[in-house]
Motif scaffolding. Structure first.
Motif, PDB file in Angstrom:
ATOM      1  N   VAL A  68     -49.925 -94.798  41.186  1.00 18.27           N
ATOM      2  CA  VAL A  68     -51.074 -95.230  41.990  1.00 18.27           C
ATOM      3  C   VAL A  68     -50.661 -95.345  43.458  1.00 18.27           C
ATOM      4  N   VAL A  69     -49.494 -95.942  43.700  1.00 19.32           N
ATOM      5  CA  VAL A  69     -48.989 -96.073  45.076  1.00 19.32           C
ATOM      6  C   VAL A  69     -48.784 -94.700  45.705  1.00 19.32           C
ATOM      7  N   LEU A  70     -48.196 -93.780  44.950  1.00 18.21           N
ATOM      8  CA  LEU A  70     -47.953 -92.427  45.471  1.00 18.21           C
ATOM      9  C   LEU A  70     -49.272 -91.705  45.740  1.00 18.21           C
ATOM     10  N   ALA A  71     -50.254 -91.923  44.880  1.00 18.69           N
ATOM     11  CA  ALA A  71     -51.570 -91.299  45.088  1.00 18.69           C
ATOM     12  C   ALA A  71     -52.208 -91.819  46.372  1.00 18.69           C
ATOM     13  N   LEU A  72     -52.135 -93.137  46.589  1.00 12.45           N
ATOM     14  CA  LEU A  72     -52.709 -93.714  47.801  1.00 12.45           C
ATOM     15  C   LEU A  72     -51.997 -93.184  49.044  1.00 12.45           C
ATOM     16  N   SER A  73     -50.694 -92.926  48.912  1.00 15.54           N
ATOM     17  CA  SER A  73     -49.954 -92.329  50.027  1.00 15.54           C
ATOM     18  C   SER A  73     -50.463 -90.926  50.322  1.00 15.54           C
ATOM     19  N   LEU A  74     -50.697 -90.144  49.269  1.00 13.06           N
ATOM     20  CA  LEU A  74     -51.218 -88.786  49.450  1.00 13.06           C
ATOM     21  C   LEU A  74     -52.641 -88.817  50.001  1.00 13.06           C
ATOM     22  N   ALA A 118     -41.855 -87.508  48.563  1.00 12.46           N
ATOM     23  CA  ALA A 118     -41.670 -88.651  47.661  1.00 12.46           C
ATOM     24  C   ALA A 118     -42.680 -88.694  46.517  1.00 12.46           C
ATOM     25  N   PRO A 119     -43.993 -88.466  46.778  1.00 12.43           N
ATOM     26  CA  PRO A 119     -44.945 -88.496  45.662  1.00 12.43           C
ATOM     27  C   PRO A 119     -44.657 -87.453  44.592  1.00 12.43           C
ATOM     28  N   PHE A 120     -44.074 -86.318  44.995  1.00 17.17           N
ATOM     29  CA  PHE A 120     -43.781 -85.279  44.019  1.00 17.17           C
ATOM     30  C   PHE A 120     -42.475 -85.584  43.277  1.00 17.17           C
ATOM     31  N   LEU A 121     -41.513 -86.199  43.985  1.00 17.62           N
ATOM     32  CA  LEU A 121     -40.289 -86.623  43.315  1.00 17.62           C
ATOM     33  C   LEU A 121     -40.595 -87.674  42.257  1.00 17.62           C
ATOM     34  N   GLY A 122     -41.639 -88.477  42.503  1.00 19.05           N
ATOM     35  CA  GLY A 122     -42.023 -89.479  41.512  1.00 19.05           C
ATOM     36  C   GLY A 122     -42.394 -88.855  40.179  1.00 19.05           C
ATOM     37  N   GLY A 123     -42.836 -87.608  40.203  1.00 20.06           N
ATOM     38  CA  GLY A 123     -43.178 -86.908  38.970  1.00 20.06           C
ATOM     39  C   GLY A 123     -41.998 -86.735  38.040  1.00 20.06           C
ATOM     40  N   PHE A 124     -40.789 -86.666  38.606  1.00 23.89           N
ATOM     41  CA  PHE A 124     -39.606 -86.513  37.758  1.00 23.89           C
ATOM     42  C   PHE A 124     -39.348 -87.769  36.940  1.00 23.89           C
ATOM     43  N   ALA A 125     -39.701 -88.924  37.492  1.00 24.93           N
ATOM     44  CA  ALA A 125     -39.585 -90.158  36.718  1.00 24.93           C
ATOM     45  C   ALA A 125     -40.517 -90.103  35.513  1.00 24.93           C
ATOM     46  N   THR A 179     -55.696 -83.459  46.899  1.00 31.22           N
ATOM     47  CA  THR A 179     -55.861 -82.924  45.548  1.00 31.22           C
ATOM     48  C   THR A 179     -54.716 -83.375  44.653  1.00 31.22           C
ATOM     49  N   MET A 180     -53.487 -83.326  45.165  1.00 36.71           N
ATOM     50  CA  MET A 180     -52.341 -83.787  44.389  1.00 36.71           C
ATOM     51  C   MET A 180     -52.426 -85.296  44.147  1.00 36.71           C
ATOM     52  N   GLY A 181     -53.035 -86.029  45.076  1.00 40.11           N
ATOM     53  CA  GLY A 181     -53.215 -87.467  44.883  1.00 40.11           C
ATOM     54  C   GLY A 181     -54.086 -87.774  43.673  1.00 40.11           C
ATOM     55  N   PHE A 182     -55.141 -86.975  43.479  1.00 38.58           N
ATOM     56  CA  PHE A 182     -55.993 -87.164  42.298  1.00 38.58           C
ATOM     57  C   PHE A 182     -55.191 -86.917  41.009  1.00 38.58           C
ATOM     58  N   LEU A 183     -54.303 -85.935  41.045  1.00 38.72           N
ATOM     59  CA  LEU A 183     -53.465 -85.659  39.866  1.00 38.72           C
ATOM     60  C   LEU A 183     -52.529 -86.831  39.585  1.00 38.72           C
ATOM     61  N   GLU A 184     -52.039 -87.469  40.661  1.00 34.96           N
ATOM     62  CA  GLU A 184     -51.180 -88.645  40.481  1.00 34.96           C
ATOM     63  C   GLU A 184     -51.961 -89.781  39.811  1.00 34.96           C
ATOM     64  N   LEU A 185     -53.227 -89.952  40.179  1.00 34.71           N
ATOM     65  CA  LEU A 185     -54.048 -90.994  39.548  1.00 34.71           C
ATOM     66  C   LEU A 185     -54.242 -90.722  38.061  1.00 34.71           C
ATOM     67  N   ALA A 186     -54.449 -89.444  37.720  1.00 38.56           N
ATOM     68  CA  ALA A 186     -54.609 -89.083  36.304  1.00 38.56           C
ATOM     69  C   ALA A 186     -53.335 -89.404  35.533  1.00 38.56           C
ATOM     70  N   ALA A 187     -52.180 -89.144  36.156  1.00 36.91           N
ATOM     71  CA  ALA A 187     -50.900 -89.451  35.500  1.00 36.91           C
ATOM     72  C   ALA A 187     -50.739 -90.958  35.328  1.00 36.91           C
ATOM     73  N   ALA A 188     -51.170 -91.743  36.311  1.00 36.05           N
ATOM     74  CA  ALA A 188     -51.067 -93.205  36.225  1.00 36.05           C
ATOM     75  C   ALA A 188     -51.846 -93.730  35.023  1.00 36.05           C
ATOM     76  N   LEU A 189     -53.019 -93.173  34.805  1.00 38.01           N
ATOM     77  CA  LEU A 189     -53.851 -93.609  33.677  1.00 38.01           C
ATOM     78  C   LEU A 189     -53.144 -93.349  32.349  1.00 38.01           C
ATOM     79  N   LYS A 190     -52.434 -92.233  32.282  1.00 42.22           N
ATOM     80  CA  LYS A 190     -51.699 -91.890  31.062  1.00 42.22           C
ATOM     81  C   LYS A 190     -50.622 -92.939  30.774  1.00 42.22           C
ATOM     82  N   PHE A 191     -49.903 -93.376  31.817  1.00 41.91           N
ATOM     83  CA  PHE A 191     -48.819 -94.337  31.615  1.00 41.91           C
ATOM     84  C   PHE A 191     -49.359 -95.726  31.270  1.00 41.91           C
ATOM     85  N   PHE A 192     -50.475 -96.115  31.859  1.00 43.67           N
ATOM     86  CA  PHE A 192     -51.074 -97.404  31.503  1.00 43.67           C
ATOM     87  C   PHE A 192     -51.488 -97.409  30.027  1.00 43.67           C
TER      88      PHE A 192
END
Length: 232
Positions: A68-74, A118-125, A179-192
């Motif tokens: 979510v933080v990375l998405a807001l940054s994007l 940084a937001p894309f590196l977060g994807g590796f986590a 656009t990548m920020g929206f994808l980060e939000l979708a990933a956040a929902l998966k982890f929650f």
């Protein structure tokens, strides 16, 4: 923040090598190799420890918050930055020129580009936490990411005439980031949802229906954004 630096940096290669293609290619190879090492280490560092913790609910919650933080940054709400002294030190070394200056120039560029990367590196986590990849696959993913990041510099040093064909930087780059920020939000929902599934076999908050509706809404918003029905 990365794209506009590509033609500027390649032009510096050409000037330092006195317009010699072989000299420019040598500097570009050193520059790219440094970026690959720095970015690969950053990606692999993002993986360290996540595999062991991936089955813990707290880890999934933390990853959800991170995304979510990375998405807001994007989205442009704030900028992620490394300490300024790192940039000042490497920038001072870069001015020395030559091979050493090229190495520190690549390190300085990697520090500057952290804002966007940084937001894309977060994807590796997230990849590590999924448990679907072994260490060698995760390391290969990190190296591939870094190599793709560095490749334009080397290719354009080989073929400087391609610089004229590059599109100008501008608003379209912001569109890519959002656009990548929206994808980060979708990933956040998966982890929650994964965190709640680890806590209880029957989720009451992040249910299947809520997750599916959330993804549908996120991708619908992405489509509306790309159609310019609203702006960030």
């Amino acid at each position: 923040c990365v794209f506009p630096m590509i033609p500027i940096t390649v032009s510096l290669f050409l000037k330092q090598s006195n317009q010699s293609v072989s000299g420019a290619v040598k500097l570009a190879a050193i520059y790219c190799a440094t970026i690959i090492v720095v970015m690969s280490m950053a990606a692999i560092f993002a993986l360290k420890g996540f595999r062991a913790m991936s089955v813990h609910p707290a880890t999934n919650i933390a990853l959800g918050v991170l995304f979510v933080v990375l998405a807001l940054s994007l989205f442009g709400m704030f900028t992620l930055q490394l300490p300024g002294f790192l940039l000042r030190y490497t920038e001072g070394k870069r001015k020395a020129g030559g091979t050493l200056g090229t190495v520190f120039g690549a390190i300085a560029f990697s520090i500057v580009s952290f804002t966007c990367v940084a937001p894309f590196l977060g994807g590796f986590a997230g990849m590590a936490a999924s448990g679907q990849y072994n260490s060698a696959e995760l390391a290969a993913a990190g190296v591939s990411f870094a190599a793709a990041f560095a490749a334009p510099f080397f290719i354009l040093a080989l073929f400087p005439s391609l610089l004229k064909a590059l599109p100008k930087s501008g608003g379209w780059l912001d569109t890519v980031k959002v656009t990548m920020g929206f994808l980060e939000l979708a990933a956040a929902l998966k982890f929650f949802r994964s965190a709640e599934l680890l806590l209880t076999s029957t989720p009451s908050i992040f249910t299947y229906d809520l997750a599916l509706a959330g993804w549908s809404a996120t991708f619908a918003a992405t489509g509306f954004y790309l159609l310019r029905l609203f702006r960030m």
